[in-house]
Design a protein around this motif. Structure first.
Motif, PDB file in Angstrom:
ATOM      1  N   ALA A  13       0.838  -1.196   0.000  1.00 22.37           N
ATOM      2  CA  ALA A  13       0.000   0.000   0.000  1.00 22.37           C
ATOM      3  C   ALA A  13       0.874   1.248   0.000  1.00 22.37           C
ATOM      4  O   ALA A  13       1.809   1.355   0.764  1.00 22.37           O
ATOM      5  CB  ALA A  13      -0.895   0.005   1.239  1.00 22.37           C
ATOM      6  N   LEU A  15       0.293   4.507   1.096  1.00 18.62           N
ATOM      7  CA  LEU A  15      -0.704   5.249   1.844  1.00 18.62           C
ATOM      8  C   LEU A  15      -0.366   6.728   1.918  1.00 18.62           C
ATOM      9  O   LEU A  15       0.780   7.109   2.068  1.00 18.62           O
ATOM     10  CB  LEU A  15      -0.814   4.678   3.262  1.00 18.62           C
ATOM     11  CG  LEU A  15      -1.232   3.204   3.342  1.00 18.62           C
ATOM     12  CD1 LEU A  15      -1.339   2.785   4.805  1.00 18.62           C
ATOM     13  CD2 LEU A  15      -2.546   2.993   2.645  1.00 18.62           C
ATOM     14  N   ALA A 263      -5.362   6.986  -0.470  1.00 22.74           N
ATOM     15  CA  ALA A 263      -4.117   6.374  -0.914  1.00 22.74           C
ATOM     16  C   ALA A 263      -4.019   6.426  -2.430  1.00 22.74           C
ATOM     17  O   ALA A 263      -5.020   6.555  -3.136  1.00 22.74           O
ATOM     18  CB  ALA A 263      -4.021   4.922  -0.440  1.00 22.74           C
ATOM     19  N   ALA A 301      -4.078  -0.883  -1.480  1.00 20.64           N
ATOM     20  CA  ALA A 301      -4.214  -0.385  -0.113  1.00 20.64           C
ATOM     21  C   ALA A 301      -5.392  -1.005   0.618  1.00 20.64           C
ATOM     22  O   ALA A 301      -5.441  -0.973   1.834  1.00 20.64           O
ATOM     23  CB  ALA A 301      -4.351   1.138  -0.116  1.00 20.64           C
TER      24      ALA A 301
END
Length: 389
Positions: A13, A15, A263, A301
């Protein structure tokens, strides 16, 4: 949630930090009036959770796709709506007993299921080319006055010219699914081929009774086409929330500020980010105050589920505003109540429905939430209970 959960297979991910103060797409939001202090927002803590077995077989149906839940005061049971568009079995709902208390969620026992009926008494068939009878069930509420069911469905905006438009609707049904009528909706909820109205799969996914059952409030899942683009990692968007009488008269329409995407989407994924408002819930003692659920999915994510305490008090009534793009409006004020990433759940999944549960000995109110597994192997039907004060 409308997109296939096979998108969830992405791993790392990227983020970004959410500000929780959404930038509004193509519209300027007026600041809150300092003379009107914001009331202390609700607070929530986790009571517990229970995972329903995947594709549980029950009375000849497949339990799954649970995208809405409500509590029936007449029976003490809960009702869940499935968003199966009659692909597996006819569009339907389930009743269940939930054993929920201050110690958590102890059991989920399904007690019945019924298909929704069309005005002619037939069930809804699976969608086929040229067939305009398919529905997309998303939300269900128990009428606090009659204990009949009111349910919302998103309809369909065809991807191409040819297939019929299926308009979103809010219908009434008996406890056995018989058709009882339909609520007139505001004109800007209508899907048109002139690129106006709700986007595909972003129509009515949230509704709630308020003011002791005298009012019904609904929310569009994402911004109307004429109201500006969908949220990105750089800006949020405005979605319309409409309060009506039981007969359909519009009492007010307000702009709810949807968060920006939390994200960066995996650039290798064939799927883009997906975000919206899948459920709202009125506070019993304040017709202007709501819990609003925001659900976002981003490739790489996963899910971000957030619960907000929001009010229409002081917000601009936008029912006469044709397009919010470029307009200066005062949106609904909101405060974060819970980010599911902080609740220590076994998983954060596609949570789409919520309802009030029993009052706890502490004086807190239980809040029951359910996730929609889309009948996918890598998803779960998760019942979560929070204590809210």
């Amino acid at each position: 949630m409308r997109a296939s959960l096979t998108r969830r297979a992405c791993a790392a991910a990227l983020l970004l930090t959410s500000t929780l103060t959404p930038a509004v797409a193509m519209a300027a939001a007026q600041p809150a009036d300092p003379a009107r202090p914001v009331a202390r927002a609700a607070q929530a803590r986790l009571l517990g959770e229970k995972i329903v077995p995947h594709k549980l077989a029950f009375e000849g149906t497949t339990v799954g796709g649970l995208s809405g839940v409500d509590r029936n005061r007449c029976t003490g049971e809960y009702v869940f709506i499935s968003d199966d568009r009659s692909y597996l079995q006819p569009a339907r709902f389930y009743t269940a007993r939930l054993d929920v208390d201050a110690g958590g969620v102890h059991a989920v026992d399904f007690t019945g299921t019924h298909a929704f009926r069309q005005p002619d008494g037939s069930v809804y068939p699976a969608p086929t080319a040229g067939d305009g009878k398919a529905v997309d069930p998303e939300e269900i509420r128990v009428d606090p006055r009659t204990c009949d069911y009111w349910w919302g469905q998103e309809g369909d905006r065809p991807k191409t010219v040819g297939p019929p438009v299926i308009q979103p609707s809010i219908q009434f049904a008996s406890p056995t699914g018989d058709y009882l009528g339909q609520l007139p909706l505001p004109a800007n909820y209508e899907v048109t081929m002139a690129e106006r109205g709700p986007r595909r799969n972003q129509a009515i996914e949230a509704l709630t009774f308020g003011a002791g059952g005298h009012q019904l409030t609904s929310a569009i899942e994402g911004p109307l086409l004429q109201d500006g683009p969908e949220p990105t990692v750089e800006h949020g968007a405005l979605v319309r929330v409409t309060r009506q009488t039981r007969g359909g008269r519009v009492l007010g329409q307000f702009a709810y500020p949807l968060e920006k995407i939390f994200a960066v989407n995996d650039p290798d994924s064939p799927w883009g980010p997906d975000t919206g408002v899948p459920s709202i819930l009125a506070f019993p003692d304040d017709p202007d105050r709501y819990l609003v659920l925001e659900r976002t999915w981003v490739a790489g994510a996963g899910y971000k589920i957030r619960l907000f305490d929001a009010t229409t008090r002081g917000a601009t009534d936008v029912q006469a505003v044709d397009s919010l793009a470029g307009q200066t409006v005062r949106p609904m004020r909101k405060t974060l109540v819970a980010d599911f990433d902080t609740l220590r759940l076994s998983t954060v999944d596609n949570t789409e429905g919520m309802t009030w549960g029993p009052t706890l000995p502490s004086g807190e109110r239980a809040l029951i939430l359910v996730s929609d597994d889309n009948f996918a192997e890598d998803a779960v039907t998760q019942i979560v209970a929070l204590a809210v004060r």
